[in-house]
Scaffold this active site. Structure first.
Site, PDB file in Angstrom:
ATOM      1  N   ASN A 161      32.184 141.893  49.390  1.00 45.26           N
ATOM      2  CA  ASN A 161      31.884 143.325  49.215  1.00 45.26           C
ATOM      3  C   ASN A 161      30.694 143.593  48.286  1.00 45.26           C
ATOM      4  OD1 ASN A 161      33.446 142.554  47.040  1.00 45.26           O
ATOM      5  ND2 ASN A 161      34.546 144.487  46.900  1.00 45.26           N
ATOM      6  N   ARG A 169      27.741 137.765  37.997  1.00 46.81           N
ATOM      7  CA  ARG A 169      28.566 137.942  36.800  1.00 46.81           C
ATOM      8  C   ARG A 169      29.416 136.717  36.488  1.00 46.81           C
ATOM      9  NH1 ARG A 169      32.564 143.069  37.893  1.00 46.81           N
ATOM     10  NH2 ARG A 169      34.008 141.989  39.246  1.00 46.81           N
ATOM     11  N   LYS A 184      30.975 129.138  46.013  1.00 45.70           N
ATOM     12  CA  LYS A 184      31.417 129.288  47.413  1.00 45.70           C
ATOM     13  C   LYS A 184      31.408 130.784  47.731  1.00 45.70           C
ATOM     14  CE  LYS A 184      34.256 130.068  50.063  1.00 45.70           C
ATOM     15  NZ  LYS A 184      34.034 131.145  51.068  1.00 45.70           N
ATOM     16  N   ALA A 186      31.459 134.248  50.148  1.00 45.92           N
ATOM     17  CA  ALA A 186      32.278 134.635  51.308  1.00 45.92           C
ATOM     18  C   ALA A 186      31.539 134.280  52.598  1.00 45.92           C
ATOM     19  CB  ALA A 186      32.554 136.132  51.265  1.00 45.92           C
ATOM     20  N   SER A 239      41.037 138.738  46.937  1.00 43.52           N
ATOM     21  CA  SER A 239      42.307 139.433  47.100  1.00 43.52           C
ATOM     22  C   SER A 239      43.416 138.762  46.277  1.00 43.52           C
ATOM     23  CB  SER A 239      42.682 139.441  48.581  1.00 43.52           C
ATOM     24  OG  SER A 239      42.785 138.108  49.030  1.00 43.52           O
ATOM     25  N   GLU A 260      39.709 137.869  39.228  1.00 43.91           N
ATOM     26  CA  GLU A 260      39.325 139.271  39.436  1.00 43.91           C
ATOM     27  C   GLU A 260      39.855 139.666  40.806  1.00 43.91           C
ATOM     28  OE1 GLU A 260      37.892 141.190  37.310  1.00 43.91           O
ATOM     29  OE2 GLU A 260      37.094 139.818  35.824  1.00 43.91           O
ATOM     30  N   CYS A 294      36.861 146.993  44.718  1.00 39.79           N
ATOM     31  CA  CYS A 294      38.132 146.825  43.997  1.00 39.79           C
ATOM     32  C   CYS A 294      38.371 147.979  43.041  1.00 39.79           C
ATOM     33  CB  CYS A 294      38.115 145.506  43.234  1.00 39.79           C
ATOM     34  SG  CYS A 294      36.704 145.386  42.131  1.00 39.79           S
ATOM     35  N   GLU A 391      45.732 148.502  48.834  1.00 38.74           N
ATOM     36  CA  GLU A 391      44.313 148.752  48.646  1.00 38.74           C
ATOM     37  C   GLU A 391      43.744 149.180  50.008  1.00 38.74           C
ATOM     38  OE1 GLU A 391      42.349 145.103  47.576  1.00 38.74           O
ATOM     39  OE2 GLU A 391      41.113 146.139  46.121  1.00 38.74           O
ATOM     40  N   SER A 451      31.567 150.191  36.071  1.00 40.63           N
ATOM     41  CA  SER A 451      30.905 148.884  36.051  1.00 40.63           C
ATOM     42  C   SER A 451      29.663 148.917  35.167  1.00 40.63           C
ATOM     43  CB  SER A 451      30.492 148.479  37.466  1.00 40.63           C
ATOM     44  OG  SER A 451      31.625 148.510  38.299  1.00 40.63           O
TER      45      SER A 451
HETATM   46  P1  NAD Z   1      39.467 137.211  50.026  1.00 38.03           P
HETATM   47  O1  NAD Z   1      40.503 136.910  49.006  1.00 38.03           O
HETATM   48  O2  NAD Z   1      39.843 137.164  51.438  1.00 38.03           O
HETATM   49  O3  NAD Z   1      38.229 136.218  49.862  1.00 38.03           O
HETATM   50  C1  NAD Z   1      37.524 136.083  48.657  1.00 38.03           C
HETATM   51  C2  NAD Z   1      36.857 134.733  48.637  1.00 38.03           C
HETATM   52  O4  NAD Z   1      37.867 133.727  48.621  1.00 38.03           O
HETATM   53  C3  NAD Z   1      35.976 134.434  49.844  1.00 38.03           C
HETATM   54  O5  NAD Z   1      34.875 133.645  49.425  1.00 38.03           O
HETATM   55  C4  NAD Z   1      36.884 133.612  50.724  1.00 38.03           C
HETATM   56  O6  NAD Z   1      36.190 132.760  51.596  1.00 38.03           O
HETATM   57  C5  NAD Z   1      37.646 132.809  49.676  1.00 38.03           C
HETATM   58  N1  NAD Z   1      38.949 132.316  50.115  1.00 38.03           N
HETATM   59  C6  NAD Z   1      39.809 132.883  51.001  1.00 38.03           C
HETATM   60  N2  NAD Z   1      40.893 132.089  51.155  1.00 38.03           N
HETATM   61  C7  NAD Z   1      40.715 131.022  50.338  1.00 38.03           C
HETATM   62  C8  NAD Z   1      41.485 129.847  50.055  1.00 38.03           C
HETATM   63  N3  NAD Z   1      42.668 129.631  50.637  1.00 38.03           N
HETATM   64  N4  NAD Z   1      40.974 128.949  49.179  1.00 38.03           N
HETATM   65  C9  NAD Z   1      39.787 129.163  48.569  1.00 38.03           C
HETATM   66  N5  NAD Z   1      39.018 130.241  48.807  1.00 38.03           N
HETATM   67  C10 NAD Z   1      39.484 131.167  49.674  1.00 38.03           C
HETATM   68  O7  NAD Z   1      38.871 138.624  49.606  1.00 38.03           O
HETATM   69  P2  NAD Z   1      37.724 139.441  50.336  1.00 38.03           P
HETATM   70  O8  NAD Z   1      38.312 140.099  51.522  1.00 38.03           O
HETATM   71  O9  NAD Z   1      36.490 138.607  50.495  1.00 38.03           O
HETATM   72  O10 NAD Z   1      37.390 140.512  49.191  1.00 38.03           O
HETATM   73  C11 NAD Z   1      38.088 141.675  49.034  1.00 38.03           C
HETATM   74  C12 NAD Z   1      39.066 141.543  47.885  1.00 38.03           C
HETATM   75  O11 NAD Z   1      38.359 141.207  46.693  1.00 38.03           O
HETATM   76  C13 NAD Z   1      39.751 142.855  47.582  1.00 38.03           C
HETATM   77  O12 NAD Z   1      41.118 142.652  47.347  1.00 38.03           O
HETATM   78  C14 NAD Z   1      39.049 143.333  46.319  1.00 38.03           C
HETATM   79  O13 NAD Z   1      39.805 144.204  45.519  1.00 38.03           O
HETATM   80  C15 NAD Z   1      38.774 142.053  45.628  1.00 38.03           C
HETATM   81  N6  NAD Z   1      37.701 142.227  44.633  1.00 38.03           N
HETATM   82  C16 NAD Z   1      38.042 142.223  43.317  1.00 38.03           C
HETATM   83  C17 NAD Z   1      37.068 142.432  42.359  1.00 38.03           C
HETATM   84  C18 NAD Z   1      37.406 142.422  40.898  1.00 38.03           C
HETATM   85  O14 NAD Z   1      36.499 142.267  40.089  1.00 38.03           O
HETATM   86  N7  NAD Z   1      38.664 142.574  40.505  1.00 38.03           N
HETATM   87  C19 NAD Z   1      35.746 142.625  42.757  1.00 38.03           C
HETATM   88  C20 NAD Z   1      35.432 142.632  44.110  1.00 38.03           C
HETATM   89  C21 NAD Z   1      36.439 142.421  45.044  1.00 38.03           C
END
Ligand code: NAD
Length: 487
Positions: A161, A169, A184, A186, A239, A260, A294, A391, A451
């Site tokens: 996102n 950061r 790594k 997305a 997530s 995060e 998020c 969410e 932020s």
């Molecule tokens: P996601 O958890 O699906 O993926 C995030 C990252 O983790 C990606 O790089 C993905 O390839 C990797 N990943 C997924 N499964 C994995 C596994 N089994 N092992 C290792 N890596 C894995 O999340 P998303 O859909 O890319 O992002 C959206 C989520 O991120 C939302 O829940 C959002 O709230 C959160 N987010 C949080 C913050 C924060 O600072 N708190 C900031 C931005 C986004």
């Protein structure tokens, strides 16, 4: 924006894995496709790493760790400062690339590049302020010395996102602290990170300090790294369910973790609030990044005396926003990242409407190409609507009423998440009482945007732990050693 300019920006990005200072193909030459969410068409292919590639990246990071930790803090800081400048020089390319692979409007992509670069400037200044303590043993004899060391090689996992800012950061403080890393990104948005890696290389970051592994299966490439005792830390943004899985994996070698995770931000508008301002800020808190943030306001809790007025003004504003491809002039709302995300948003809206919510604007998909969803305001939200708990990650604003301050605070806290809350009131005592009562890591007081690279970003409860940015951000990459001195 001409198609030719778009093509040339995409073509200029290195498409390989970045390991030990070299750009190389994935083992077996596998590739993964990167899609433009505004059209559903393929932009280009990038390397699709194997588990062995990931280990090669960790080899490079582990090999560079000692000399990087010994590099003068000023030198580490100067490299970050150099990339800050390069990012600003190349801001137009970075922003266009981000819009193409992620969908956000170009103006917002430019805003992200500038915000992301600021983490490098901030941590370039923090690199030279890593210090320890010297104190007298309370018993009189002996002295107590503390010193800080880099934690060691890190795995940094980022979401789609905010394709650059979620990287800088983590990368900024890791570089400042003297840690090496495997990044790594997305799978949906690898291009922004690959271009950023090439800028870090251009700014003189030594080989092996930063390595980038793009992959279609995140779990396959990260699992062997969790199994390897050379890895010392994981910083994850993504997530909550994935975060929980990674916590389990991290227990094997008791890795340092920063998490995060997801949010479910309440946006509280009290009866005494400046309503014009509350509506202006609500548009930012809800619609920035197409609601895919998020810290996006997930649910609006508005005092019953102003709720109807607030909802209708918000509906007018959101209903007037221009939806379209992020590169087109005047577009304020781009596509969602993919069809799954759009279906999830549509399901949440249908669920609320099926249970009695009223659609004030939007409530439907837009167009037959790409993944657009109309900015939506819903009123009369029933207590059992799923979007109050989950969410939304899309341009949907549910408005609910409350009667008393206690009710507002309880509603805000009625979530397993605790990332951010927004509070709108002109009453100072109420503001303090409410802020103190909220179970969150951050509060926006009469502001819809929190932020800031100079502030500690992070959550409590199932939104995770650890802080990014501010003076706290670098601590995530340092450990404290205490020395008992005989005297
Ligand atoms: P996601 O958890 O699906 O993926 C995030 C990252 O983790 C990606 O790089 C993905 O390839 C990797 N990943 C997924 N499964 C994995 C596994 N089994 N092992 C290792 N890596 C894995 O999340 P998303 O859909 O890319 O992002 C959206 C989520 O991120 C939302 O829940 C959002 O709230 C959160 N987010 C949080 C913050 C924060 O600072 N708190 C900031 C931005 C986004």
């Amino acid at each position: 924006m001409t198609a030719e300019r778009e093509r040339s920006v995409v073509e200029a990005v290195p498409k390989g894995l970045f390991i030990g200072g070299n750009w190389r193909d994935a083992g077996g030459n596998a590739t993964l496709s990167v899609e433009d969410p505004s059209t559903g068409t393929t932009l280009c292919d990038v390397a699709d790493a194997t588990p062995d590639d990931a280990i090669a990246a960790l080899d490079a990071a582990a090999g560079a760790q000692q000399s990087w930790a010994e590099t003068a803090p000023r030198e580490r800081g100067e490299i970050l400062r150099g990339v800050f400048d390069l990012m600003n020089e190349r801001a137009d390319d970075l922003a266009l690339l981000m819009t193409l692979e992620m969908g956000k409007p170009l103006a917002e992509a430019k805003g992200e590049v500038s915000y992301a670069a600021e983490f490098f400037r901030w941590f370039s200044e923090e690199a030279v302020r890593i210090d320890g303590r010297w104190s007298v043993n309370p018993a009189g004899s002996g002295r107590l010395l503390t010193m800080k060391h880099p934690v060691g090689p890190c795995l940094l996992i980022t979401p789609w996102n905010f394709p650059i800012a979620m990287g800088t950061r983590k990368i900024g403080p890791a570089i400042a602290a003297g840690c090496t890393m495997v990044v790594k990104p997305a799978q949906q948005t690898p291009l922004s990170m690959l271009l950023l890696a090439s800028l870090l290389q251009e700014a003189g970051l030594p080989d092996g300090v930063l390595n980038v592994v793009t992959a279609s299966s995140a779990s396959k490439v990260s699992a062997p790294l969790f199994d390897d005792a050379r890895l010392r830390k994981v910083s994850f943004t993504g997530s909550t369910p994935v975060g929980k899985k990674l916590m389990e994996q991290a227990s094997q070698h008791l890795l340092r973790m920063s998490m995060e995770l997801g949010g479910n931000a309440p946006y509280l508008v009290f009866g005494d609030a400046d309503l014009d301002h509350a509506v202006d800020q609500a548009v930012i808190a809800k619609m920035r990044n197409i609601g895919e943030s998020c810290v996006a306001a997930n649910r609006f809790h508005v005092h019953e005396s102003v709720a109807d007025e607030f909802a209708s003004r918000l509906a007018e504003r959101l209903g007037g926003m221009k939806v379209g491809r992020g590169t087109d002039d005047g577009v304020e709302v781009g596509p969602l990242i993919d069809d799954d995300q759009r279906s999830k948003v549509a399901e949440l809206v249908d669920d609320a409407v099926g249970k009695g919510a009223k659609v004030l604007t939007g409530g439907e998909k837009v167009g037959d190409r790409g993944y657009f969803y109309a900015p939506t305001v819903l009123a009369g939200i029933p207590d059992d609507a799923t979007l109050l708990r989950e969410e939304i990650f899309g341009p949907v604003a549910p408005v609910k009423t409350f009667s008393t301050d206690r009710e507002a605070i309880d509603a805000a806290n009625d979530s397993e998440f605790g990332l951010v809350a927004y509070v709108f009131t002109r009453d100072l005592q109420r503001a303090i009482r409410v802020m103190e009562g909220l179970e969150v890591g951050m509060v926006g007081l009469n502001r819809g945007l929190v932020s800031n690279p100079a502030a500690p970003f992070g959550g409590v409860k199932e939104s995770g732990f650890g802080r990014e940015g501010g003076a706290e951000g670098i601590e995530e990459y340092l450990y404290t050693k205490y020395v008992a001195v005989d005297l």
